[in-house]
Design a protein around this motif. Structure first.
Motif: not given
Length: 334
Positions: A161-166, A169-172, A178-179, A198-202
């Motif tokens: 699954v793919i979805s947008e983050v804006m 603060a919501d990334l983690e 999400l994949d 860039g710091k998220v392991q996704k």
């Protein structure tokens, strides 16, 4: 002195200057990795009338040149193509289809789409939980609940699954569901979001901005790689031009250019690029023919009742027909 003589004299001086400048360039290279002080005191010997002009020339000559940096996104940095892998499925190896509703509206709606995706052998699902809308009064998405629904559908129907983050603060939180994290066109130059992604392991799917040049687009992707995340997917989604018969103008030439210049997978969003569902099939064929690693499109059980972009989404039966026509291009991965 006659004009001809003056011209000859100027040419002689230019010839001497060229030789002296060549010597200067060779000497300057020896200081390329160390600091050198610039002493312009000798200009005091120059007449006041000409000093300012000559000082400008020497200032330019002594201006330090910045070495050209090799971008991490470039083929120079990595000649081999990047392959994005998620739960045994890859992007960048064989063409893929990414499909799903514009907005996550309910569990029933998403499950209905997911079932058809599985039926058609699709392994990637998109859906908007956080919706950047032009009007503040339009549907803004279900937020976290939307992510939960996507995850349920992904687990039940074996979909990535793919979805947008804006917002950074919501990334983690989003990464738990999400994949692949999407950064949309309107946030292409949200530099805080790019750095945080860039710091998220996704893996991160980065869409091209509405009016962004390809150079600006690649620098945006560079922010993510520079922050430590090399799993970036590019997505051409159309750019804004003077044309009014389509929502945007699909820059199909961007596909081979990005494939040549970068090692990252390149997708094409054939829904947002034109905003016309009657153009999905020819745009999909064009994107794949141009070398895209996949195409994205929007599918809804009942587009007329959709809470966003109802006119550009196709229904489930239309999606089945779309897949039938795409497979006629002899794409075994479909």
């Amino acid at each position: 002195m006659a004009n001809n003589e003056k011209i000859q004299q100027l040419q002689h001086i230019d010839h001497q200057l060229a030789k002296l400048l060549e010597q200067r360039v060779q000497l300057t290279r020896e200081f390329s990795t160390q600091e050198k002080s610039v002493d312009l005191s000798f200009l005091e010997e120059v007449s006041d009338e000409n000093r300012t002009q000559i000082m400008e020339i020497f200032t330019l000559l002594n201006k330090p040149s910045s070495p050209k940096r090799t971008l991490l996104v470039s083929r120079d940095a990595q000649p081999e193509s990047t392959i994005i892998t998620s739960k045994g499925r890859s992007l960048g190896r064989t063409p893929q289809i990414i499909a799903g509703p514009c907005s996550v509206e309910s569990e029933e709606q998403v499950m209905a789409v997911a079932e058809v995706l599985q039926e058609q052998g699709i392994k990637w699902m998109r859906g908007g939980a956080f919706k950047p809308r032009t009007s503040p009064y339009d549907f803004q998405g279900l937020g976290k609940r939307g992510l939960e629904i996507l995850r349920l559908a992904g687990d039940q129907y074996d979909l990535r699954v793919i979805s947008e983050v804006m917002h950074p603060a919501d990334l983690e939180m989003a990464a738990e569901y999400l994949d692949v994290i999407q950064i949309g066109a309107r946030n292409m130059q949200n530099f805080d979001l790019l750095k945080a992604a860039g710091k998220v392991q996704k893996p991160v799917l980065l869409k091209r901005g509405l009016s962004a040049t390809l150079e600006e687009y690649l620098y945006a992707a560079e922010y993510i790689l520079d922050a430590g995340n090399s799993e970036v997917i590019l997505c051409e989604r159309g750019i804004r031009t003077y044309e009014k018969w389509t929502r945007n103008t699909l820059d199909i030439s961007a596909v081979p250019i990005l494939k040549q210049e970068t090692h990252l997978p390149v997708l094409v969003d054939i829904t947002h690029s034109t905003g016309r569902k009657d153009l999905l099939l020819p745009m999909g064929r064009a994107a794949l023919a141009a070398g895209a690693d996949g195409i994205m499109l929007e599918v809804h059980p009942d587009p007329a009742k959709a809470l966003s972009d109802s006119k550009q989404q196709i229904n489930l039966e239309e999606f089945r027909h779309f897949m039938e026509q795409i497979r006629m291009m002899n794409h075994p991965s479909f």
